[in-house]
Design an enzyme around this catalytic site. Structure first.
Site, PDB file in Angstrom:
ATOM      1  N   LYS A  21       0.878  -1.180   0.000  1.00  0.00           N
ATOM      2  CA  LYS A  21       0.000   0.000   0.000  1.00  0.00           C
ATOM      3  C   LYS A  21       0.910   1.222   0.000  1.00  0.00           C
ATOM      4  O   LYS A  21       1.463   1.613   1.036  1.00  0.00           O
ATOM      5  CB  LYS A  21      -0.927   0.002   1.219  1.00  0.00           C
ATOM      6  CG  LYS A  21      -1.940   1.142   1.178  1.00  0.00           C
ATOM      7  CD  LYS A  21      -2.880   1.102   2.378  1.00  0.00           C
ATOM      8  CE  LYS A  21      -4.088   2.012   2.213  1.00  0.00           C
ATOM      9  NZ  LYS A  21      -3.790   3.389   1.903  1.00  0.00           N
TER      10      LYS A  21
ATOM     11  N   ARG B  82      -3.523   8.759  -5.230  1.00  0.00           N
ATOM     12  CA  ARG B  82      -4.125   7.902  -6.246  1.00  0.00           C
ATOM     13  C   ARG B  82      -4.100   8.598  -7.606  1.00  0.00           C
ATOM     14  O   ARG B  82      -4.384   9.796  -7.695  1.00  0.00           O
ATOM     15  CB  ARG B  82      -5.568   7.610  -5.865  1.00  0.00           C
ATOM     16  CG  ARG B  82      -6.232   6.587  -6.757  1.00  0.00           C
ATOM     17  CD  ARG B  82      -6.665   5.428  -5.937  1.00  0.00           C
ATOM     18  NE  ARG B  82      -7.327   4.389  -6.670  1.00  0.00           N
ATOM     19  CZ  ARG B  82      -8.192   3.567  -6.106  1.00  0.00           C
ATOM     20  NH1 ARG B  82      -8.526   3.701  -4.844  1.00  0.00           N
ATOM     21  NH2 ARG B  82      -8.718   2.582  -6.790  1.00  0.00           N
TER      22      ARG B  82
ATOM     23  N   ARG C  75      -8.204  10.878  -7.059  1.00  0.00           N
ATOM     24  CA  ARG C  75      -9.203  10.026  -6.413  1.00  0.00           C
ATOM     25  C   ARG C  75     -10.586  10.648  -6.527  1.00  0.00           C
ATOM     26  O   ARG C  75     -11.596   9.979  -6.529  1.00  0.00           O
ATOM     27  CB  ARG C  75      -8.792   9.917  -4.946  1.00  0.00           C
ATOM     28  CG  ARG C  75      -9.660   9.078  -4.082  1.00  0.00           C
ATOM     29  CD  ARG C  75      -9.219   9.285  -2.668  1.00  0.00           C
ATOM     30  NE  ARG C  75      -9.883   8.358  -1.780  1.00  0.00           N
ATOM     31  CZ  ARG C  75     -11.145   8.453  -1.406  1.00  0.00           C
ATOM     32  NH1 ARG C  75     -11.907   9.424  -1.865  1.00  0.00           N
ATOM     33  NH2 ARG C  75     -11.653   7.564  -0.584  1.00  0.00           N
TER      34      ARG C  75
ATOM     35  N   GLU D 184      -0.808   4.376  -7.953  1.00  0.00           N
ATOM     36  CA  GLU D 184      -0.472   5.342  -6.916  1.00  0.00           C
ATOM     37  C   GLU D 184       0.749   6.119  -7.410  1.00  0.00           C
ATOM     38  O   GLU D 184       1.714   5.520  -7.908  1.00  0.00           O
ATOM     39  CB  GLU D 184      -0.153   4.592  -5.604  1.00  0.00           C
ATOM     40  CG  GLU D 184      -0.009   5.471  -4.391  1.00  0.00           C
ATOM     41  CD  GLU D 184      -1.342   5.870  -3.728  1.00  0.00           C
ATOM     42  OE1 GLU D 184      -2.427   5.665  -4.309  1.00  0.00           O
ATOM     43  OE2 GLU D 184      -1.272   6.402  -2.602  1.00  0.00           O
TER      44      GLU D 184
ATOM     45  N   GLU E 204       2.682   2.177   3.529  1.00  0.00           N
ATOM     46  CA  GLU E 204       1.801   2.279   4.704  1.00  0.00           C
ATOM     47  C   GLU E 204       1.393   0.922   5.237  1.00  0.00           C
ATOM     48  O   GLU E 204       0.838   0.823   6.314  1.00  0.00           O
ATOM     49  CB  GLU E 204       0.502   2.976   4.289  1.00  0.00           C
ATOM     50  CG  GLU E 204       0.586   4.458   4.150  1.00  0.00           C
ATOM     51  CD  GLU E 204      -0.818   5.015   3.948  1.00  0.00           C
ATOM     52  OE1 GLU E 204      -1.320   5.693   4.857  1.00  0.00           O
ATOM     53  OE2 GLU E 204      -1.412   4.748   2.895  1.00  0.00           O
TER      54      GLU E 204
ATOM     55  N   LYS F 111      -6.242  -8.299  -1.758  1.00  0.00           N
ATOM     56  CA  LYS F 111      -7.331  -8.275  -2.746  1.00  0.00           C
ATOM     57  C   LYS F 111      -7.708  -9.675  -3.205  1.00  0.00           C
ATOM     58  O   LYS F 111      -6.833 -10.501  -3.457  1.00  0.00           O
ATOM     59  CB  LYS F 111      -6.886  -7.463  -3.972  1.00  0.00           C
ATOM     60  CG  LYS F 111      -6.528  -6.036  -3.645  1.00  0.00           C
ATOM     61  CD  LYS F 111      -6.008  -5.311  -4.876  1.00  0.00           C
ATOM     62  CE  LYS F 111      -5.634  -3.882  -4.534  1.00  0.00           C
ATOM     63  NZ  LYS F 111      -5.060  -3.164  -5.661  1.00  0.00           N
TER      64      LYS F 111
ATOM     65  N   ARG G 126     -16.648   0.923  -1.495  1.00  0.00           N
ATOM     66  CA  ARG G 126     -15.677   0.496  -0.482  1.00  0.00           C
ATOM     67  C   ARG G 126     -15.965  -0.982  -0.287  1.00  0.00           C
ATOM     68  O   ARG G 126     -16.930  -1.357   0.360  1.00  0.00           O
ATOM     69  CB  ARG G 126     -15.875   1.296   0.803  1.00  0.00           C
ATOM     70  CG  ARG G 126     -14.724   1.183   1.770  1.00  0.00           C
ATOM     71  CD  ARG G 126     -14.855   2.156   2.926  1.00  0.00           C
ATOM     72  NE  ARG G 126     -14.532   3.535   2.581  1.00  0.00           N
ATOM     73  CZ  ARG G 126     -13.300   4.009   2.425  1.00  0.00           C
ATOM     74  NH1 ARG G 126     -12.266   3.224   2.593  1.00  0.00           N
ATOM     75  NH2 ARG G 126     -13.112   5.257   2.108  1.00  0.00           N
TER      76      ARG G 126
ATOM     77  N   LYS H 156      -7.593  -3.229   3.530  1.00  0.00           N
ATOM     78  CA  LYS H 156      -6.314  -2.548   3.772  1.00  0.00           C
ATOM     79  C   LYS H 156      -5.801  -2.914   5.147  1.00  0.00           C
ATOM     80  O   LYS H 156      -6.569  -2.988   6.114  1.00  0.00           O
ATOM     81  CB  LYS H 156      -6.430  -1.042   3.578  1.00  0.00           C
ATOM     82  CG  LYS H 156      -7.575  -0.370   4.265  1.00  0.00           C
ATOM     83  CD  LYS H 156      -7.574   1.126   3.977  1.00  0.00           C
ATOM     84  CE  LYS H 156      -8.834   1.782   4.472  1.00  0.00           C
ATOM     85  NZ  LYS H 156      -8.855   3.220   4.407  1.00  0.00           N
TER      86      LYS H 156
HETATM   87  P1  ATP Z   1      -6.590   5.955   2.922  1.00  0.00           P
HETATM   88  O1  ATP Z   1      -5.771   6.352   1.750  1.00  0.00           O
HETATM   89  O2  ATP Z   1      -6.573   6.920   4.024  1.00  0.00           O
HETATM   90  O3  ATP Z   1      -6.309   4.586   3.394  1.00  0.00           O
HETATM   91  P2  ATP Z   1      -8.862   6.207   1.215  1.00  0.00           P
HETATM   92  O4  ATP Z   1     -10.249   6.382   1.691  1.00  0.00           O
HETATM   93  O5  ATP Z   1      -8.260   7.257   0.373  1.00  0.00           O
HETATM   94  O6  ATP Z   1      -8.071   5.937   2.538  1.00  0.00           O
HETATM   95  P3  ATP Z   1      -8.819   3.447   0.893  1.00  0.00           P
HETATM   96  O7  ATP Z   1      -9.698   2.657   0.046  1.00  0.00           O
HETATM   97  O8  ATP Z   1      -9.156   3.433   2.304  1.00  0.00           O
HETATM   98  O9  ATP Z   1      -8.762   4.908   0.363  1.00  0.00           O
HETATM   99  O10 ATP Z   1      -7.327   2.971   0.670  1.00  0.00           O
HETATM  100  C1  ATP Z   1      -6.926   2.754  -0.606  1.00  0.00           C
HETATM  101  C2  ATP Z   1      -5.988   3.852  -1.064  1.00  0.00           C
HETATM  102  O11 ATP Z   1      -4.647   3.382  -0.938  1.00  0.00           O
HETATM  103  C3  ATP Z   1      -6.191   4.056  -2.535  1.00  0.00           C
HETATM  104  O12 ATP Z   1      -7.110   5.101  -2.746  1.00  0.00           O
HETATM  105  C4  ATP Z   1      -4.828   4.361  -3.077  1.00  0.00           C
HETATM  106  O13 ATP Z   1      -4.637   5.758  -3.117  1.00  0.00           O
HETATM  107  C5  ATP Z   1      -3.867   3.791  -2.059  1.00  0.00           C
HETATM  108  N1  ATP Z   1      -3.090   2.633  -2.551  1.00  0.00           N
HETATM  109  C6  ATP Z   1      -1.755   2.475  -2.401  1.00  0.00           C
HETATM  110  N2  ATP Z   1      -1.334   1.305  -2.891  1.00  0.00           N
HETATM  111  C7  ATP Z   1      -2.419   0.669  -3.384  1.00  0.00           C
HETATM  112  C8  ATP Z   1      -2.625  -0.598  -4.009  1.00  0.00           C
HETATM  113  N3  ATP Z   1      -1.645  -1.449  -4.216  1.00  0.00           N
HETATM  114  N4  ATP Z   1      -3.892  -0.906  -4.376  1.00  0.00           N
HETATM  115  C9  ATP Z   1      -4.922  -0.058  -4.157  1.00  0.00           C
HETATM  116  N5  ATP Z   1      -4.781   1.159  -3.567  1.00  0.00           N
HETATM  117  C10 ATP Z   1      -3.542   1.527  -3.172  1.00  0.00           C
END
Ligand code: ATP
Length: 663
Positions: free
Chosen positions: A318, A323, A339, A371, A470, A475, A489, A495
Site C-alpha cells: 500500500k 491515487r 481520487r 499510486e 503504509e 485483494k 468500499r 487494507k
Molecule cells: P486511505 O488512503 O486513508 O487509506 P482512502 O479512503 O483514500 O483511505 P482506501 O480505500 O481506504 O482509500 O485505501 C486505498 C488507497 O490506498 C487508494 O485510494 C490508493 O490511493 C492507495 N493505494 C496504495 N497502494 C495501493 C494498491 N496497491 N492498491 C490499491 N490502492 C492503493
C-alpha cells in the site's frame, strides 16, 4: 405514480412545449423543496419538475434536461472539467446593490440579521417598485450566464462578473433572486443532495417512458418492469441492490457514480435509448474518470484470513502517495485524474511525459489505476506522502520540478477499446503486465505476493513498511467477487495498515464544520475545530468531536486562511449539531484525516446516533494528521463506519470497560 396528481405542486407557470424551460418553474420547485423536511416529498416535487422538463422538451432536445439537472445539483460541468461557482460575498453584495439601488451598508445589515444572502437578495428585489415586468428568465439564459461567470478570469473579471450578475438580478421575480444568488455562492441550501436528484431523475425518466409507450402500464406492470430491470442489473453487475424495485434509480446511480460519471453523456443516452439501452450506450470511456474502488480497513491478519478463507488472494504494497487514474485516449493524449476525479494532468506534466516509455506497441488506449509516489531517483528510495505534498498543485512546469514521482500501477480497467471491469483481478493484472514495461524510478507494477499464511503476510507487511509503504492492500484474486467495483468500499479489497496493528484502528476523514477562537499564542487563528462525519443516507453532517491537537502554528495559519472565507454565522441546515457550541460555523467543505485513541458514547455529539445507542459517538483525544484535499465533504467517513469502529473496540475490551462520556 401518484405524484402527478398532486395539485399543490404548481410549477408550470406559463411553460409551453418546445419553449425554453422558465427559470421560474425551477425556482418554484426549489422553494417547495426547501419548505419541506420530508425526503420523499422533496423527491416527489423534483420528479414532477423533471418530468415536466422531459415532456415539454422539443424532440432531440437533451440540453433542457441536462441544464435543469446541473442547476439542481448546483454544478455547471462534470467534476473533471472543473467549472466551479463560489462567488465571494462582497461581489454579490455589490451586484445586489447595483440591481436594486439599495446601499451596501443596508444590505450588509440585512445579511447579518438573516444569515442568508439569497434571502436578502429576494427581499431586496421584491420590495423594489418596478414600472414594467422584466422579460422572464429561462434555464438556458441562467445556465449560460452562470458559466460565463465561472469561466471569466483575469484582471477585469471582477467587473465583468458584477455586470452579469446585476443583469440577471434585474430580471428576477418571486423566488428567482434567492436561488440565483445561492447558486452563485455555491450552496443551494434546499436539503437536496445529488443522490436525491438522481432518484428524481430516474423516476422522471421511467414515468416519461410509461407515458410515451402506447400501452398504458398499470401499477403492477410498472412494478414488474422495475423488477425486470433489477434482475438485468443484478445479473450483469452482481452487486445485489437491496431495493430491487428501484431499478431506474439503481441504474442511473450506478452509471453516474461509477462507470461513466458524467451527465453530459448519460442524460442524452437516457433520452435517446431509455433505461434499457443505457448499459450498452454508457460504457467506461477513456477521458471520463470513473470513481475508484476503495478498501475496507482490517485490524489484524487473522481478519484477512477469515474473510478470504479458501479463496485466492494477493497482497500488494500500500504505497503512501496519491491515487492516480491514468487514461490514454485513442488519439494518444494522456490524462491523469485524482481520487476525486479532478484532472491532475497539469499537476503531473512529468508523469504525462514519462508515460510513452512504459507503453508497449500493442497498447493503443487504456485506463489504469495507480499510486503516484514521491521517489529519490538516485537511491530509488520511496519518500513519504509529505514529500509529495510539497509539489505545486497547479501550472507545474517540468523544468521546475524538484520532487520526482514514480507511478505504481495496480489495476487495468480498460484496454484497446474494451472495458475490463468485469474480468477477475488476476486476468486484469496479467493484461497490465503484458501491455506495459517497467521503467525504473518512473513506472512500475505494485509489488505483490500471493501469500497464504499469517507468517507470509506478516513478513510481506514488514517488508512493505521497511520499503516506505503504509502497509498492504489485500485483494480477492480470481473469484466472481474480484471484478472492479467502481465507487465502492468493497470487502474484496482490504487494507492492512501498520498503524492498525498497534491497535489504533483506521484514521477517519472528517469535515470541519465549526471553529473555536484561539487563546494565548493562537489568538489570531482558530485554536480548535468542530468536526463532523457525513451520513449519505440522510444527507447530513453529524458532529463528532472538538479537535485542538496535532497542529503546528504554521498549519493553524493555513487552516485559518482556508476556513475564514467559509465562515457562517449559523450552522448550515444539514448539520446535525447536538450540543456542540463552536464560536463560528463553516460551510462544510474541508476534509481532514484524523486519528483517535478510541471512541466513546457522548451526550453532546450526534455522530452515529441511534446506531449503537440513542447517544452519539465521539472521538477521544483526536489528533490531526493532514488535510485530504483529494476528498470532498460527502466522501467523509460515514456513521456506519464509526459505529463499526466503536463496536469492534468494545468487543476488544474486557466486559464492563466500555468507555463513556468523552468530549
Ligand atoms: P486511505 O488512503 O486513508 O487509506 P482512502 O479512503 O483514500 O483511505 P482506501 O480505500 O481506504 O482509500 O485505501 C486505498 C488507497 O490506498 C487508494 O485510494 C490508493 O490511493 C492507495 N493505494 C496504495 N497502494 C495501493 C494498491 N496497491 N492498491 C490499491 N490502492 C492503493
Amino acid at each position: 405514480v401518484a405524484l402527478q396528481k398532486r395539485d399543490d405542486v404548481d410549477i408550470e407557470g406559463g411553460w409551453k412545449v418546445g419553449a425554453p424551460v422558465p427559470y421560474a418553474a425551477l425556482s418554484k420547485a426549489f422553494s417547495l423543496i426547501e419548505a419541506t423536511t420530508k425526503r420523499l416529498e422533496k423527491t416527489t416535487i423534483l420528479t414532477s419538475f423533471l418530468l415536466l422538463v422531459i415532456q415539454r422538451s422539443a424532440k432531440n432536445d437533451h440540453t433542457s434536461l441536462l441544464q435543469a439537472v446541473y442547476l439542481c445539483i448546483n454544478r455547471l460541468s462534470p467534476d473533471y472539467v472543473g467549472v466551479e461557482l463560489g462567488i465571494g460575498e462582497s461581489l454579490l453584495i455589490k451586484a445586489i446593490g447595483e440591481s436594486t439601488g439599495r446601499s451596501l451598508s443596508v444590505i450588509k445589515a440585512d445579511l447579518k440579521k438573516e444569515g442568508d444572502l439569497g434571502l436578502v437578495a429576494m427581499n431586496s428585489k421584491n420590495s423594489q417598485k418596478t414600472l414594467f415586468k422584466p422579460k422572464a428568465l429561462t434555464i438556458p439564459f441562467v445556465f449560460s450566464h452562470l458559466r460565463d461567470i465561472a469561466l471569466s478570469s483575469g484582471h477585469s473579471s471582477q467587473a465583468k462578473k458584477v455586470s452579469i450578475i446585476t443583469k440577471m438580478l434585474a430580471a428576477c421575480q418571486d423566488f428567482e433572486a434567492k436561488y440565483i444568488v445561492r447558486s452563485l455562492e455555491g450552496k443551494l441550501r434546499i436539503g437536496n443532495a445529488e443522490r436525491s436528484v438522481l432518484v428524481a431523475l430516474s423516476q422522471a425518466v421511467v414515468l416519461a417512458e410509461r407515458e410515451r409507450s402506447n400501452k398504458k402500464w398499470s401499477q403492477d406492470q410498472l412494478a414488474a418492469r422495475l423488477e425486470e430491470g433489477a434482475y438485468i442489473i443484478k445479473s450483469v453487475y452482481r452487486q445485489g441492490f437491496s431495493c430491487s424495485r428501484c431499478i431506474a434509480r439503481a441504474l442511473i446511480i450506478l452509471w453516474l457514480n461509477s462507470e461513466l460519471p458524467t451527465y453530459d453523456l448519460v442524460i442524452p443516452a437516457l433520452l435517446e435509448v431509455g433505461i434499457d439501452g443505457l448499459r450498452e450506450k454508457c460504457k467506461l470511456t477513456p477521458g471520463v474518470p470513473l470513481k475508484p474502488m476503495l478498501a475496507k480497513p482490517t485490524k489484524a491478519i487473522g481478519e484477512v484470513l477469515d474473510r478470504f478463507e479458501n479463496k485466492r488472494f494477493t497482497c500488494e504494497y500500500k504505497y503512501d502517495g496519491e491515487r492516480a487514474q491514468v487514461h490514454m485516449l485513442e488519439d494518444g493524449s494522456v490524462k491523469v485524474f485524482s481520487r476525486n476525479s479532478e484532472d491532475m494532468s497539469k499537476k503531473y506534466p512529468d508523469l504525462v511525459d514519462q508515460l510513452p516509455k512504459c507503453i508497449k506497441e500493442s497498447t493503443k488506449s487504456f485506463v489504469f489505476d495507480a499510486e503516484a509516489v514521491a521517489i529519490d531517483r538516485t537511491t530509488g528510495k520511496l519518500m513519504p506522502f509529505q514529500e509529495l505534498s510539497r509539489r505545486k498543485r497547479k501550472d507545474v512546469k517540468v523544468e521546475d520540478i524538484t520532487v520526482q514521482v514514480s507511478l505504481f500501477a495496480f489495476d487495468l480497467l480498460y484496454l484497446n477499446g474494451e472495458p475490463l471491469l468485469q474480468l477477475p483481478l488476476y486476468k486484469r493484472r496479467e493484461l497490465l503486465r503484458e501491455h506495459f514495461t517497467i521503467v525504473p524510478g518512473e513506472f512500475n507494477f505494485a509489488k505483490s505476493s500471493d501469500s497464504e499464511t499469517t507468517e507470509e503476510i506478516q513478513t510481506f507487511l514488514e517488508e512493505s513498511v521497511k520499503d516506505g509503504c503504509e502497509g498492504l492492500m489485500v485483494k480477492m484474486l480470481d473469484t466472481d467477487a474480484s471484478f472492479y467495483e467502481p465507487s465502492r468500499r468493497s470487502v474484496n479489497w482490504l487494507k492492512l495498515k501498520k498503524d492498525y496493528l498497534a491497535g489504533v484502528g483506521d484514521s477517519l476523514d472528517l469535515v470541519v464544520v465549526g471553529g473555536y477562537y484561539g487563546k494565548g499564542k493562537r489568538t489570531n487563528v482558530y485554536g480548535a475545530f468542530l468536526l463532523a462525519c457525513y451520513d449519505s443516507d440522510s444527507e447530513e453532517f453529524q458532529t463528532i468531536c472538538k479537535i485542538g491537537t496535532g497542529f503546528s502554528e504554521e498549519v493553524l495559519q493555513t487552516h485559518y486562511d482556508t476556513l475564514k472565507p467559509l465562515e457562517l454565522t449559523k450552522p448550515r441546515g444539514d448539520i446535525k449539531v447536538g450540543g456542540a457550541k463552536p464560536d463560528i460555523w463553516f460551510e462544510p467543505k474541508i476534509v481532514w484525516e484524523v486519528l483517535t485513541a478510541d471512541l466513546s458514547l457522548s451526550p453532546i455529539y450526534t455522530a452515529a446516533q441511534g446506531l449503537v445507542e440513542d447517544r452519539g459517538i465521539s472521538l477521544r483525544f483526536p489528533r490531526y494528521l493532514r488535510i485530504r484535499d483529494d476528498k470532498s465533504a460527502d466522501d467523509a467517513t460515514g456513521p456506519e463506519q464509526i459505529a463499526e469502529m466503536y463496536e469492534r473496540q468494545a468487543l476488544a475490551q474486557p466486559k464492563g470497560k466500555k468507555k463513556k462520556g468523552g468530549d
